[in-house]
Structure formats: structure tokens, C-alpha cells
Design a protein around this motif. Structure first.
Motif, PDB file in Angstrom:
ATOM      1  N   PRO A  13       0.834  -1.208   0.000  1.00 27.72           N
ATOM      2  CA  PRO A  13       0.000   0.000   0.000  1.00 27.72           C
ATOM      3  C   PRO A  13       0.870   1.259   0.000  1.00 27.72           C
ATOM      4  CG  PRO A  13      -0.078  -1.089   2.144  1.00 27.72           C
ATOM      5  CD  PRO A  13       0.733  -1.965   1.240  1.00 27.72           C
ATOM      6  N   TYR A  14       0.368   2.310  -0.603  1.00 24.61           N
ATOM      7  CA  TYR A  14       1.085   3.582  -0.681  1.00 24.61           C
ATOM      8  C   TYR A  14       0.380   4.557   0.254  1.00 24.61           C
ATOM      9  CZ  TYR A  14       3.492   7.516  -3.025  1.00 24.61           C
ATOM     10  OH  TYR A  14       4.256   8.611  -3.327  1.00 24.61           O
ATOM     11  N   TYR A  15       0.834   4.601   1.488  1.00 21.31           N
ATOM     12  CA  TYR A  15       0.237   5.502   2.484  1.00 21.31           C
ATOM     13  C   TYR A  15       0.624   6.935   2.159  1.00 21.31           C
ATOM     14  CZ  TYR A  15      -0.713   1.162   4.845  1.00 21.31           C
ATOM     15  OH  TYR A  15      -1.155  -0.101   5.125  1.00 21.31           O
ATOM     16  N   GLY A  16      -0.358   7.820   2.138  1.00 27.44           N
ATOM     17  CA  GLY A  16      -0.123   9.213   1.806  1.00 27.44           C
ATOM     18  C   GLY A  16       0.089   9.443   0.318  1.00 27.44           C
ATOM     19  N   ALA A  17      -0.466   8.566  -0.506  1.00 22.97           N
ATOM     20  CA  ALA A  17      -0.289   8.675  -1.960  1.00 22.97           C
ATOM     21  C   ALA A  17      -0.893   9.976  -2.475  1.00 22.97           C
ATOM     22  CB  ALA A  17      -0.958   7.498  -2.659  1.00 22.97           C
ATOM     23  N   PRO A  18      -0.156  10.703  -3.315  1.00 22.33           N
ATOM     24  CA  PRO A  18      -0.739  11.889  -3.948  1.00 22.33           C
ATOM     25  C   PRO A  18      -1.738  11.461  -5.033  1.00 22.33           C
ATOM     26  CG  PRO A  18       1.526  11.571  -4.685  1.00 22.33           C
ATOM     27  CD  PRO A  18       1.255  10.531  -3.645  1.00 22.33           C
ATOM     28  N   LEU A  19      -2.547  12.409  -5.467  1.00 25.40           N
ATOM     29  CA  LEU A  19      -3.616  12.138  -6.434  1.00 25.40           C
ATOM     30  C   LEU A  19      -3.116  11.390  -7.673  1.00 25.40           C
ATOM     31  CD1 LEU A  19      -6.556  12.691  -7.486  1.00 25.40           C
ATOM     32  CD2 LEU A  19      -5.608  14.727  -8.538  1.00 25.40           C
ATOM     33  N   GLY A  20      -2.111  11.911  -8.330  1.00 23.60           N
ATOM     34  CA  GLY A  20      -1.623  11.298  -9.567  1.00 23.60           C
ATOM     35  C   GLY A  20      -1.128   9.877  -9.354  1.00 23.60           C
ATOM     36  N   ALA A  21      -0.380   9.664  -8.290  1.00 26.60           N
ATOM     37  CA  ALA A  21       0.145   8.326  -8.009  1.00 26.60           C
ATOM     38  C   ALA A  21      -0.990   7.363  -7.701  1.00 26.60           C
ATOM     39  CB  ALA A  21       1.130   8.382  -6.840  1.00 26.60           C
ATOM     40  N   ALA A  22      -2.000   7.830  -6.984  1.00 29.10           N
ATOM     41  CA  ALA A  22      -3.133   6.963  -6.639  1.00 29.10           C
ATOM     42  C   ALA A  22      -3.883   6.525  -7.895  1.00 29.10           C
ATOM     43  CB  ALA A  22      -4.076   7.687  -5.682  1.00 29.10           C
ATOM     44  N   VAL A  23      -4.084   7.433  -8.819  1.00 32.02           N
ATOM     45  CA  VAL A  23      -4.796   7.094 -10.061  1.00 32.02           C
ATOM     46  C   VAL A  23      -3.945   6.167 -10.927  1.00 32.02           C
ATOM     47  CG1 VAL A  23      -5.778   8.027 -12.200  1.00 32.02           C
ATOM     48  CG2 VAL A  23      -6.227   9.167 -10.021  1.00 32.02           C
ATOM     49  N   ARG A  24      -2.633   6.428 -11.017  1.00 32.80           N
ATOM     50  CA  ARG A  24      -1.744   5.534 -11.777  1.00 32.80           C
ATOM     51  C   ARG A  24      -1.760   4.125 -11.183  1.00 32.80           C
ATOM     52  NH1 ARG A  24       1.287  10.147 -11.993  1.00 32.80           N
ATOM     53  NH2 ARG A  24       2.559   9.554 -10.190  1.00 32.80           N
ATOM     54  N   ARG A  25      -1.704   4.034  -9.853  1.00 32.10           N
ATOM     55  CA  ARG A  25      -1.720   2.725  -9.198  1.00 32.10           C
ATOM     56  C   ARG A  25      -3.067   2.026  -9.401  1.00 32.10           C
ATOM     57  NH1 ARG A  25       2.442   1.814  -5.391  1.00 32.10           N
ATOM     58  NH2 ARG A  25       1.119   0.552  -4.046  1.00 32.10           N
ATOM     59  N   PHE A  26      -4.141   2.802  -9.434  1.00 29.86           N
ATOM     60  CA  PHE A  26      -5.465   2.231  -9.683  1.00 29.86           C
ATOM     61  C   PHE A  26      -5.472   1.489 -11.017  1.00 29.86           C
ATOM     62  CE2 PHE A  26      -9.528   2.663 -11.896  1.00 29.86           C
ATOM     63  CZ  PHE A  26     -10.380   2.024 -11.019  1.00 29.86           C
ATOM     64  N   PHE A  27      -4.962   2.130 -12.058  1.00 28.98           N
ATOM     65  CA  PHE A  27      -4.960   1.503 -13.377  1.00 28.98           C
ATOM     66  C   PHE A  27      -3.877   0.433 -13.502  1.00 28.98           C
ATOM     67  CE2 PHE A  27      -7.407   5.336 -14.496  1.00 28.98           C
ATOM     68  CZ  PHE A  27      -8.496   4.712 -15.073  1.00 28.98           C
ATOM     69  N   ALA A  29     -15.619  -0.017 -17.978  1.00 29.78           N
ATOM     70  CA  ALA A  29     -14.164  -0.159 -17.876  1.00 29.78           C
ATOM     71  C   ALA A  29     -13.645   0.048 -16.460  1.00 29.78           C
ATOM     72  CB  ALA A  29     -13.477   0.818 -18.829  1.00 29.78           C
ATOM     73  N   THR A  30     -14.346   0.801 -15.643  1.00 26.17           N
ATOM     74  CA  THR A  30     -13.854   1.077 -14.290  1.00 26.17           C
ATOM     75  C   THR A  30     -14.575   0.276 -13.208  1.00 26.17           C
ATOM     76  OG1 THR A  30     -15.306   3.007 -14.086  1.00 26.17           O
ATOM     77  CG2 THR A  30     -13.038   3.398 -14.865  1.00 26.17           C
ATOM     78  N   PHE A  31     -15.547  -0.528 -13.569  1.00 27.40           N
ATOM     79  CA  PHE A  31     -16.291  -1.288 -12.560  1.00 27.40           C
ATOM     80  C   PHE A  31     -15.404  -2.293 -11.820  1.00 27.40           C
ATOM     81  CE2 PHE A  31     -18.796  -4.976 -11.227  1.00 27.40           C
ATOM     82  CZ  PHE A  31     -19.613  -4.353 -10.300  1.00 27.40           C
ATOM     83  N   ILE A  32     -14.716  -3.164 -12.546  1.00 27.66           N
ATOM     84  CA  ILE A  32     -13.877  -4.197 -11.931  1.00 27.66           C
ATOM     85  C   ILE A  32     -12.727  -3.576 -11.134  1.00 27.66           C
ATOM     86  CG2 ILE A  32     -12.295  -6.135 -12.384  1.00 27.66           C
ATOM     87  CD1 ILE A  32     -15.246  -6.902 -12.593  1.00 27.66           C
ATOM     88  N   PRO A  33     -11.975  -2.623 -11.684  1.00 27.79           N
ATOM     89  CA  PRO A  33     -10.893  -2.055 -10.874  1.00 27.79           C
ATOM     90  C   PRO A  33     -11.391  -1.290  -9.650  1.00 27.79           C
ATOM     91  CG  PRO A  33     -11.020  -0.956 -12.987  1.00 27.79           C
ATOM     92  CD  PRO A  33     -11.948  -2.118 -13.063  1.00 27.79           C
ATOM     93  N   THR A  34     -12.581  -0.695  -9.727  1.00 25.42           N
ATOM     94  CA  THR A  34     -13.137  -0.018  -8.553  1.00 25.42           C
ATOM     95  C   THR A  34     -13.472  -1.045  -7.479  1.00 25.42           C
ATOM     96  OG1 THR A  34     -13.980   1.815  -9.883  1.00 25.42           O
ATOM     97  CG2 THR A  34     -15.018   1.472  -7.740  1.00 25.42           C
ATOM     98  N   LEU A  35     -14.025  -2.155  -7.891  1.00 22.77           N
ATOM     99  CA  LEU A  35     -14.305  -3.235  -6.952  1.00 22.77           C
ATOM    100  C   LEU A  35     -12.994  -3.781  -6.365  1.00 22.77           C
ATOM    101  CD1 LEU A  35     -16.747  -4.825  -5.906  1.00 22.77           C
ATOM    102  CD2 LEU A  35     -16.407  -6.411  -7.796  1.00 22.77           C
ATOM    103  N   ALA A  36     -11.963  -3.902  -7.201  1.00 20.59           N
ATOM    104  CA  ALA A  36     -10.669  -4.410  -6.739  1.00 20.59           C
ATOM    105  C   ALA A  36     -10.030  -3.485  -5.715  1.00 20.59           C
ATOM    106  CB  ALA A  36      -9.730  -4.613  -7.930  1.00 20.59           C
ATOM    107  N   VAL A  37     -10.060  -2.176  -5.949  1.00 17.67           N
ATOM    108  CA  VAL A  37      -9.450  -1.254  -4.987  1.00 17.67           C
ATOM    109  C   VAL A  37     -10.252  -1.236  -3.684  1.00 17.67           C
ATOM    110  CG1 VAL A  37     -10.540   0.947  -5.658  1.00 17.67           C
ATOM    111  CG2 VAL A  37      -8.208   0.936  -4.791  1.00 17.67           C
TER     112      VAL A  37
END
Length: 144
Positions: A11-25, A92-100
Motif C-alpha cells: 500500500p502507498y500511504y499518503g499517496a498523492p492524487l496522480g500516483a493513486a490514479v496511476r496505481r489504480f490503473f 471499464a472502471t467497474f472491476i478495478p473499482t471493486l478491486a481497490v
């Protein structure tokens, strides 16, 4: 001083916005591991804003007309295109949203099966929100 992001399996604690979105994808359909609060909530914000804009565009551009009886009529090619784009985004974002969400539950020490709580009207979703707001628990490391 530059901050080095942890590997994707941590996990990336304190992740900034851009990093969080990149990690999501980057972790598109990864249900193993954990996600920090910032990874999860930044995605919830971005996903909600993008989804709301894509959902509103057909109506705002007169591509969708709301009828007096409450029904909707898609008008013209722009309405079809914009509605199609929104549907593609949602699918396209349903499965990754469920995964996160599952990874976030893991970080709080809970099994991913708690996502089924969302099927309980109102109360289930509220309980999941509380779970996702809670901090990490050491026993969550068993999901790594």
C-alpha cells in the motif's frame, strides 16, 4: 527531496492524487494485497467526478432529452456518442473499482467478501464507508 513510491504489491500511504490514479490503473484487476486510504479515496474522488461529468454531458449538450413522463430520449449522434462514452467508462472502471475496494478492506484487516455488504440497502453501503475510512490494521498484512 523526492518521495519514492512503494512497490505495487504494497500500500502507498499518503499517496498523492496522480500516483493513486496511476496505481489504480496499474493494479486494474488485482484483488490481492492492500490499498491505503489515500489510494482508495483519491480514486473515489476522480472516478466520481469523471463519471458525473460523462453522465451529465449528454443532457447538457441536448444529446439526451428528459420527457415529461420521466423517460429519456437520446437525440442525435452527439447524444449517442456521449452516452456510449459514459457507458464505456462505467464498464471499464467497474472491476478495478471493486478491486481497490477489496484491497482497502484488506488494509483494514477485513476479508474482501465484505463487499457483499453493499447489497444491503443503505446500511450496507454506510458500513462499507466506515470500513474504508478506518486506518490500517497490522493483521491486514496477511493479504499481501
Amino acid at each position: 527531496m523526492t518521495h519514492v513510491a512503494p512497490p505495487l504489491d504494497q500500500p502507498y500511504y499518503g499517496a498523492p492524487l496522480g500516483a493513486a490514479v496511476r496505481r489504480f490503473f496499474a493494479k486494474y484487476a488485482t484483488f490481492r494485497g492492500r490499498a491505503s486510504r489515500s489510494e482508495y479515496w483519491w480514486w473515489v474522488l476522480v472516478g466520481s467526478v469523471v463519471g458525473a461529468v460523462l453522465n451529465a454531458l449528454p443532457t447538457l449538450t441536448d444529446g439526451v432529452r428528459l420527457e415529461a413522463d420521466g423517460s429519456m430520449t437520446i437525440t442525435g449522434p452527439l447524444g449517442v456518442i456521449l452516452t456510449f462514452v459514459w457507458v464505456i467508462w462505467a464498464v471499464a472502471t467497474f472491476i478495478p473499482t471493486l478491486a481497490v475496494l477489496v484491497r482497502r478492506l484488506h488494509d483494514t484487516g477485513r476479508s474482501g467478501f465484505w463487499v457483499f455488504l453493499a447489497l444491503v440497502p443503505v446500511i450496507g453501503v454506510l458500513v462499507l464507508v466506515v470500513f474504508t475510512v478506518l486506518g490500517p490494521r497490522p493483521e491486514g498484512a496477511r493479504f499481501d
